[in-house]
Write an enzyme that holds these catalytic residues in place. Structure first.
Site, PDB file in Angstrom:
ATOM      1  N   ASP A   1      27.747 -28.468 -27.345  1.00 49.47           N
ATOM      2  CA  ASP A   1      28.833 -28.973 -28.177  1.00 49.47           C
ATOM      3  C   ASP A   1      28.836 -30.502 -28.114  1.00 49.47           C
ATOM      4  O   ASP A   1      29.875 -31.130 -27.951  1.00 49.47           O
ATOM      5  CB  ASP A   1      30.170 -28.386 -27.678  1.00 49.47           C
ATOM      6  CG  ASP A   1      31.352 -28.784 -28.551  1.00 49.47           C
ATOM      7  OD1 ASP A   1      31.123 -29.203 -29.694  1.00 49.47           O
ATOM      8  OD2 ASP A   1      32.500 -28.697 -28.086  1.00 49.47           O
ATOM      9  N   LEU A   2      27.653 -31.089 -28.220  1.00 48.62           N
ATOM     10  CA  LEU A   2      27.519 -32.540 -28.129  1.00 48.62           C
ATOM     11  C   LEU A   2      27.882 -33.156 -29.475  1.00 48.62           C
ATOM     12  O   LEU A   2      27.215 -32.898 -30.486  1.00 48.62           O
ATOM     13  CB  LEU A   2      26.091 -32.917 -27.724  1.00 48.62           C
ATOM     14  CG  LEU A   2      25.699 -32.472 -26.309  1.00 48.62           C
ATOM     15  CD1 LEU A   2      24.203 -32.628 -26.079  1.00 48.62           C
ATOM     16  CD2 LEU A   2      26.484 -33.265 -25.268  1.00 48.62           C
ATOM     17  N   GLU A   3      28.907 -33.982 -29.501  1.00 49.45           N
ATOM     18  CA  GLU A   3      29.463 -34.497 -30.749  1.00 49.45           C
ATOM     19  C   GLU A   3      29.200 -35.976 -30.958  1.00 49.45           C
ATOM     20  O   GLU A   3      29.798 -36.606 -31.832  1.00 49.45           O
ATOM     21  CB  GLU A   3      30.973 -34.215 -30.780  1.00 49.45           C
ATOM     22  CG  GLU A   3      31.304 -32.733 -30.707  1.00 49.45           C
ATOM     23  CD  GLU A   3      32.790 -32.431 -30.750  1.00 49.45           C
ATOM     24  OE1 GLU A   3      33.577 -33.371 -30.989  1.00 49.45           O
ATOM     25  OE2 GLU A   3      33.159 -31.256 -30.545  1.00 49.45           O
ATOM     26  N   HIS A   4      28.281 -36.553 -30.176  1.00 46.07           N
ATOM     27  CA  HIS A   4      27.995 -37.988 -30.295  1.00 46.07           C
ATOM     28  C   HIS A   4      26.525 -38.236 -30.576  1.00 46.07           C
ATOM     29  O   HIS A   4      25.977 -39.268 -30.212  1.00 46.07           O
ATOM     30  CB  HIS A   4      28.433 -38.717 -29.025  1.00 46.07           C
ATOM     31  CG  HIS A   4      29.884 -38.530 -28.704  1.00 46.07           C
ATOM     32  ND1 HIS A   4      30.882 -39.227 -29.335  1.00 46.07           N
ATOM     33  CD2 HIS A   4      30.513 -37.668 -27.855  1.00 46.07           C
ATOM     34  CE1 HIS A   4      32.060 -38.829 -28.879  1.00 46.07           C
ATOM     35  NE2 HIS A   4      31.866 -37.889 -27.979  1.00 46.07           N
TER      36      HIS A   4
ATOM     37  N   GLN B   1      31.806 -25.965 -36.368  1.00 48.64           N
ATOM     38  CA  GLN B   1      33.232 -26.307 -36.390  1.00 48.64           C
ATOM     39  C   GLN B   1      33.649 -26.649 -37.823  1.00 48.64           C
ATOM     40  O   GLN B   1      33.459 -27.777 -38.276  1.00 48.64           O
ATOM     41  CB  GLN B   1      33.504 -27.505 -35.484  1.00 48.64           C
ATOM     42  CG  GLN B   1      33.118 -27.310 -34.036  1.00 48.64           C
ATOM     43  CD  GLN B   1      33.343 -28.566 -33.214  1.00 48.64           C
ATOM     44  OE1 GLN B   1      34.322 -29.284 -33.380  1.00 48.64           O
ATOM     45  NE2 GLN B   1      32.420 -28.841 -32.305  1.00 48.64           N
TER      46      GLN B   1
END
Length: 565
Positions: free
Chosen positions: A389-392, A449
């Site tokens: 869930d890496l969002e960067h 998401q």
């Protein structure tokens, strides 16, 4: 040296072979001089993106399609970014260079800037096969470096570059050395075995672009990373394995052998993930939602993602710190809850990332640190696998290596889930989508998401607003038609209006979207051309916000997911 691996240049009107492969810069000063060399480095992208810089992470190394060698450049325009990839090369003043590239895709540009005279560029309107671009430029009286570049065009799909060429007088930077056969891999070890599979891993070999796996002396498998899972084996049988390293120069000698035995029949540690599954994130912190111990997570959830792992000062290395705000007496009590959920047929995975978390995996060392630490946490706490869930931003190349190393340690029982943001899955050229495709054989589900994004493009090219059936179905269609199996696609939504900044969708709309995709009923204005009855299911943030809203989400969506065809 194999002369077929060399590039070509004209010398006095006759065709002559010149040292180099891949990206070539051809220098011409009237008649080409004997000192002309390929001044670009990693010209054929055989060493990933080494020596190249691509805007906003739009570039990636790819194994298909390639024109020659084992890899090429894949770059994907996104929004107002045209996916420009550059390299600064050393040149001599007052010299003429000829720039060439083989490209594939729509509106691909090739050029040179900072020449000191007239900067140049050329472009191709598009093709589904490799086609050649070429141009020349002359350097100014004081020019010692020039930037060569490729880029695509706004709103277009990914483009590919291989064997981009540029020869000329050596500006002092030299040229890429011809590759040599890599040394044999070391440290070959057998990991988790089942009755029909054995996981293998080994140390990376310097200069290798791939590896061959041998079983009892016969080659059975070729892989890109330093791990593999051998399948279709007989139960309770011993096998001998060796590996070799490969690159464009050839294949190494075989490694030392390792012997491993499969388990007797009926003892496989299969993941307890049902055909249609509900995923929920469990908060290891208190942000105003109902505080739960893991044992309190609602029974409808089949996959429970523990949010989140913590980064360390070592790139790629993870740790996990149980929050003191949850009421656990000690860590052992939490471990008991994990074991109890697994005994009840649930999968408990450790989520990596989140809105505030970030783990850097951009090298072989950080990939190995990730795999080693994630495996250690799986063993210590009993986690069934990991959630990404890496969002960067991610590096698909090295995160692929990390996950394959982890899979080799954990075996086929590992549960691997992902929760990319909506923008991350808008096309197959994004890093997240590429990662999912790279690990498709070990991937459980991607729960995108579908919130906090605003309006987005669906697979039909139309814009859909959040909170609608069309938004869920039109965007999920991109993955369903982009290479993922329907069983690897889930719909991620907030559990309540407080669970996200925007994009809450009522359970009834979620159920309509599930029916539209799996059954062809309940659709909005967008109706997919076909149905996907094996669609995996749905995900929510979070089990805690679900509990805060009286479990309305899981009580409505859970039975619907489990009742899909």
């Amino acid at each position: 040296m194999d002369p077929t691996k060399r590039s070509r240049r004209w010398l006095g009107g006759a065709l002559a072979l010149a040292v180099g492969a891949g990206l070539t810069l051809v220098g011409i000063t009237g008649t080409a001089q004997a000192a002309d060399v390929n001044v670009a480095k990693n010209a054929g992208f055989e060493s990933g993106l080494s020596n190249w810089t691509c805007s906003s992470g739009t570039g990636a190394n790819t194994a298909t399609p390639v024109r020659t060698g084992a890899s090429a450049l894949k770059a994907t325009p996104a929004g107002m970014d045209n996916a420009k990839c550059t390299q600064t090369v050393a040149v001599q003043p007052n010299s003429t260079y000829s720039l060439e590239a083989w490209v594939q895709g729509s509106y691909v540009y090739l050029g040179a800037s900072g020449t000191g005279t007239t900067d140049v560029s050329t472009w191709s309107p598009g093709a589904g096969t490799w086609n050649r671009l070429s141009t020349t430029f002359r350097t100014g009286p004081s020019t010692t470096s020039v930037t060569v570049y490729t880029h695509g065009w706004y709103g277009q799909s990914a483009y590919y570059v291989d064997d981009v060429s540029v020869f000329g007088p050596d500006g002092g930077g030299g040229q890429d050395p011809d590759p040599v056969v890599p040394p044999p891999p070391t440290g070959l070890a057998a990991g988790t075995a089942t009755s029909s599979t054995i996981a293998l891993n080994w140390g990376a070999s310097s200069g290798a672009t791939g590896y061959n796996v041998y079983r009892d002396g016969a080659k059975i498998l070729s892989v890109g990373g330093a791990s593999a899972t051998v399948t279709n084996l007989a139960a309770n049988t011993a096998y001998q394995f060796q590996v070799t390293a490969t690159n464009s120069a050839g294949e190494s000698a075989k490694s030392a052998a390792v012997t491993a035995r499969t388990l007797p029949g009926g003892t496989d540690p299969r993941p307890p993930v049902p055909k249609h599954a509900l995923t929920g994130y469990w908060q290891n912190f208190n942000n105003g939602a109902t505080v739960q111990k893991l044992r309190d997570v609602q029974a409808q959830y089949d996959i429970i993602a523990v949010a989140f792992a913590d980064a360390t000062t070592t790139p790629g290395r993870l740790t996990f710190n149980l929050s003191s705000a949850l009421g656990y007496a000690n860590v052992d009590e939490f471990k008991s809850d994990v074991a109890a959920k697994k005994a009840a047929g649930k999968s408990v995975v450790l989520s990596v990332g989140g809105e505030l978390g970030n783990v850097t995996i951009n090298s072989d060392a950080s990939a190995t640190a990730f795999a080693d630490s994630a495996w250690a946490l799986m063993q210590e706490y009993g986690f069934s696998g990991v959630d990404i869930d890496l969002e960067h931003g991610i590096n698909a190349l090295y995160l692929t290596k990390a996950l394959r190393q982890l899979s080799a340690k954990a075996g086929p029982g590992m549960v691997l889930t992902m929760a990319p943001q909506t923008l991350d899955m808008q096309s197959t050229g994004t890093q997240y989508f590429q990662l999912a495709l790279n690990v498709k054989d070990i991937l459980t589900v991607v729960n995108t998401q579908y919130y906090n994004s605003g309006a987005m493009l669906g697979c039909d090219g139309k814009v859909y607003s959040q909170g609608t059936v069309d938004f869920l179905t039109g965007l999920a269609c991109i993955q369903l038609e982009g290479g993922l199996d329907p069983s690897q696609v889930g719909l991620g939504v907030p559990a309540s209006t407080r669970g996200a900044g925007s994009g809450y969708i009522s359970p009834s709309i979620v159920n309509n979207a599930l029916d539209c995709l799996a059954r062809g009923t309940g659709c909005g204005t967008f109706k997919p051309a076909r149905t996907y009855p094996t669609l995996r299911g749905a995900m929510t943030w979070s089990t805690n916000w679900d509990a805060t809203a009286g479990n309305a989400w899981s009580n409505a969506v859970g039975p619907h997911v489990h009742g899909l065809p």
